[in-house]
Motif scaffolding. Structure first.
Motif, mmCIF file in Angstrom:
data_model
loop_
_atom_site.group_PDB
_atom_site.id
_atom_site.type_symbol
_atom_site.label_atom_id
_atom_site.label_comp_id
_atom_site.label_asym_id
_atom_site.label_seq_id
_atom_site.Cartn_x
_atom_site.Cartn_y
_atom_site.Cartn_z
ATOM 1 N N THR A 7 17.074 60.342 26.426
ATOM 2 C CA THR A 7 16.501 58.694 26.353
ATOM 3 C C THR A 7 15.087 58.646 26.810
ATOM 4 N N LEU A 8 14.429 57.729 26.158
ATOM 5 C CA LEU A 8 12.934 57.723 26.286
ATOM 6 C C LEU A 8 12.717 56.182 26.635
ATOM 7 N N HIS A 9 12.101 56.090 28.020
ATOM 8 C CA HIS A 9 11.336 54.731 28.476
ATOM 9 C C HIS A 9 10.055 54.572 28.370
ATOM 10 N N VAL A 10 9.678 53.704 27.416
ATOM 11 C CA VAL A 10 8.177 53.400 27.401
ATOM 12 C C VAL A 10 7.641 52.539 28.273
ATOM 13 N N LEU A 11 6.675 52.772 28.973
ATOM 14 C CA LEU A 11 6.224 51.891 30.175
ATOM 15 C C LEU A 11 4.919 51.279 29.907
ATOM 16 N N ALA A 12 4.949 50.211 30.561
ATOM 17 C CA ALA A 12 3.388 49.500 30.286
ATOM 18 C C ALA A 12 2.471 50.343 30.944
ATOM 19 N N GLU A 13 1.205 49.978 30.573
ATOM 20 C CA GLU A 13 -0.065 50.562 31.099
ATOM 21 C C GLU A 13 0.035 50.308 32.707
ATOM 22 N N PRO A 14 -0.310 51.262 33.385
ATOM 23 C CA PRO A 14 -0.359 51.039 34.914
ATOM 24 C C PRO A 14 -1.278 50.230 35.591
ATOM 25 N N GLN A 15 -0.975 49.409 36.212
ATOM 26 C CA GLN A 15 -1.864 48.290 36.712
ATOM 27 C C GLN A 15 -2.791 49.053 37.946
ATOM 28 N N SER A 16 -3.974 48.504 38.117
ATOM 29 C CA SER A 16 -4.559 49.174 38.966
ATOM 30 C C SER A 16 -4.198 48.770 40.306
ATOM 31 N N PHE A 17 -4.325 49.978 41.383
ATOM 32 C CA PHE A 17 -3.715 49.800 42.644
ATOM 33 C C PHE A 17 -4.494 48.916 43.597
ATOM 34 N N THR A 18 -3.523 47.996 44.190
ATOM 35 C CA THR A 18 -4.021 46.868 45.040
ATOM 36 C C THR A 18 -3.241 47.026 46.366
ATOM 37 N N ILE A 19 -3.699 46.343 47.158
ATOM 38 C CA ILE A 19 -3.086 45.865 48.619
ATOM 39 C C ILE A 19 -2.875 44.520 48.752
ATOM 40 N N GLN A 20 -1.619 44.119 49.051
ATOM 41 C CA GLN A 20 -1.388 42.767 49.280
ATOM 42 C C GLN A 20 -1.105 42.578 50.722
ATOM 43 N N THR A 21 -1.558 41.361 51.248
ATOM 44 C CA THR A 21 -1.497 40.879 52.608
ATOM 45 C C THR A 21 -0.778 39.701 52.866
ATOM 46 N N GLU A 22 0.104 39.744 53.759
ATOM 47 C CA GLU A 22 1.058 38.462 53.969
ATOM 48 C C GLU A 22 0.024 37.317 54.645
ATOM 49 N N HIS A 23 -0.907 37.662 55.743
ATOM 50 C CA HIS A 23 -1.824 36.899 56.257
ATOM 51 C C HIS A 23 -3.017 37.437 56.336
ATOM 52 N N ARG A 24 -4.316 36.792 55.793
ATOM 53 C CA ARG A 24 -5.517 37.475 55.995
ATOM 54 C C ARG A 24 -6.214 37.095 57.087
ATOM 55 N N GLN A 25 -5.507 35.749 57.800
ATOM 56 C CA GLN A 25 -6.099 35.276 59.181
ATOM 57 C C GLN A 25 -5.054 35.339 60.196
ATOM 58 N N ILE A 26 -5.070 36.056 61.158
ATOM 59 C CA ILE A 26 -4.140 36.377 62.069
ATOM 60 C C ILE A 26 -4.478 35.833 63.424
ATOM 61 N N ASN A 27 -3.511 34.742 63.758
ATOM 62 C CA ASN A 27 -3.865 34.076 65.208
ATOM 63 C C ASN A 27 -2.939 34.563 66.242
ATOM 64 N N VAL A 28 -3.432 35.154 67.203
ATOM 65 C CA VAL A 28 -2.421 35.561 68.425
ATOM 66 C C VAL A 28 -2.967 35.251 69.738
ATOM 67 N N THR A 29 -2.212 34.812 70.716
ATOM 68 C CA THR A 29 -2.537 34.592 72.068
ATOM 69 C C THR A 29 -2.884 35.752 72.998
ATOM 70 N N VAL A 30 -3.706 35.663 73.613
ATOM 71 C CA VAL A 30 -4.424 36.881 74.415
ATOM 72 C C VAL A 30 -2.965 37.337 75.053
ATOM 73 N N GLY A 31 -2.885 38.840 74.959
ATOM 74 C CA GLY A 31 -1.597 39.421 75.689
ATOM 75 C C GLY A 31 -0.471 39.744 74.767
ATOM 76 N N GLU A 32 -0.439 39.073 73.726
ATOM 77 C CA GLU A 32 0.575 39.327 72.770
ATOM 78 C C GLU A 32 0.453 40.377 71.915
ATOM 79 N N THR A 33 1.185 40.423 70.889
ATOM 80 C CA THR A 33 1.175 41.598 69.899
ATOM 81 C C THR A 33 0.880 41.030 68.423
ATOM 82 N N ALA A 34 -0.139 41.560 67.658
ATOM 83 C CA ALA A 34 -0.748 41.319 66.665
ATOM 84 C C ALA A 34 -0.050 42.095 65.479
ATOM 85 N N ILE A 35 0.287 41.653 64.157
ATOM 86 C CA ILE A 35 1.088 42.387 63.059
ATOM 87 C C ILE A 35 0.033 42.139 61.827
ATOM 88 N N PHE A 36 -0.585 43.504 61.569
ATOM 89 C CA PHE A 36 -1.424 43.170 60.114
ATOM 90 C C PHE A 36 -0.481 43.767 59.067
#
Length: 408
Positions: A119-148
């Motif tokens: 069985t042959l599966h013909v795939l589309a041309e590969p897209q350029s490699f990218t990095i997606q982000t949930e939030h580009r601006q992260i606001n955290v109070t001092v002493g807490e934990t920041a998740i990038f």
């Protein structure tokens, strides 16, 4: 154990040799994934020598071969090739319409023919490699934990997290290595390579950069900005009491590196500083000092006019400026009561009440002793007469007490 006769063994060997094995076709991959425009290799391996064979795609002939001679149909003449003697098929410049099932049939020199489906599966041309982000601006109070939080578009074999050009951590495959500075606060989550930063401080504010290298293609980078919220300034005490002529220390502690700041008294500027350079108001030049790097204020030779509110404002290297207000009360040395705080006054009042209660108790005890001494009979006095006198006195006292009770 009984031994078999030699003739029996010989017959079994002849039967084993005489029985031919069934003819089969082995395939390297039954599922073939190829990007559009590339070449698909339908690899086949017969278990014995092949006399002839043919390839078909959804009932349509692609090509056939007899011995070492191959013939390709007109529809596939420019794109297909049959590799003899194993009969593998090469299909060049594949299109989406080429996806589907391919059947190969081979006839061996001896035995029945066999078939295999790929069985042959013909795939589309590969897209350029990218990095997606949930939030580009992260606001955290001092002493807490920041998740990038990040998500690569394909598998990333290695990468690195950086903050202001300094390495936080890197990974190769499933192995993660953190810098000494972030060893106990940072964590990189696999497989998405998100970054977790614990117990953040104001100095953690700024831009964080992640770079990932995919299995195939060019690397990609993404930048996320962290804002640490909260009070930049901490004060040891917001109210300072100092006597006339003494020195007042306005202690402050910034929680991040400070770019510049200033002190003001009732709206009038006292001093300001930039990095390590301090500039004092002419009126305070001989009495005020700025203690760097924390920016605390020292004020000498206090007068009553120095009493009031002092405000400090600081601008951090990263983030918003912050202010704090401290109140100075200048006391008079000649009035001891002015130098007493509320706790000391309360202590003195309690001590006076205790002394008064003790004096009342002693007085009551002395009166009781004197009363008992008066009631003791003298030597030679008749006991009965004394008892009579006591009874009469008790009766009189009872009447007097009863009459002194106020009636409703």
């Amino acid at each position: 154990m009984a031994k078999l006769p030699l003739t029996t063994i010989s017959i079994c060997l002849l039967m084993a040799v005489a029985e031919p094995q069934s003819f089969t076709i082995q395939t390297e991959h039954r599922q073939i994934n190829v990007t559009v425009g590339e070449t698909a290799n339908f690899s086949a391996k017969p278990s014995a020598a092949v006399r002839n064979g043919n390839w078909e795609f959804q009932g349509k002939n692609i090509g056939l071969w007899i011995g070492s001679s191959a013939s390709i149909s007109n529809d596939y003449k420019l794109r297909a090739e049959i590799l003899t003697p194993n009969g593998s098929l090469l299909l060049k410049s594949v299109m989406f319409s080429d996806s589907g099932e391919y059947t190969v049939t081979m006839v061996p020199e001896m035995g029945a023919q066999a078939s295999a489906i790929l069985t042959l599966h013909v795939l589309a041309e590969p897209q350029s490699f990218t990095i997606q982000t949930e939030h580009r601006q992260i606001n955290v109070t001092v002493g807490e934990t920041a998740i990038f939080s990040v998500k690569p578009s394909a598998a990333a074999k290695n990468g690195i997290w950086e903050f202001k050009g300094k390495n936080i951590g890197l990974w190769i495959g499933s192995s993660v290595c953190l810098s000494n500075e972030h060893k106990f606060r940072a964590e990189i989550f696999l497989p998405n390579r998100s970054l977790l930063l614990k117990s953040v401080t104001f100095s953690d504010s700024g831009e964080y950069n992640v770079t990932m290298f995919p299995e195939v293609g060019d690397p990609a980078s993404e930048t996320l900005t962290l804002h640490v919220l909260g009070s930049l300034l901490q004060t040891e005490s917001t109210r300072i009491n100092v006597s006339v002529g003494e020195t007042a220390l306005f202690t402050v502690k910034p929680l991040a590196a400070v770019k510049n700041g200033n002190w003001a008294f009732n709206g009038t500027n006292i001093a300001l500083w930039f990095s390590s350079s301090v500039f004092l108001n002419y009126e305070y030049k001989s009495r005020a000092h700025i203690l760097l790097p924390n920016g605390s204020l020292l004020l000498n030779s206090l007068t009553f006019s120095d009493g009031g509110e002092y405000t400090v404002t600081m601008v951090p290297e990263v983030g918003e400026k912050a202010s704090a207000t401290l109140t100075l009360q200048v006391l008079d040395q000649s009035n001891p009561r002015d130098n007493l705080n509320d706790g000391a006054i309360a202590g003195i009042a309690i001590a006076l009440l205790l002394c008064l209660g003790f004096a009342i108790g002693i007085s009551a005890w002395l009166i009781k002793r004197k009363s008992e001494a008066m009631k003791t009979p003298k030597q030679g006095q008749n006991t009965s007469s004394v008892a009579s006198d006591r009874a009469a006195a008790l009766h009189e006292n009872s009447q007097a007490i009863y009459e002194n009770i106020p009636r409703r």
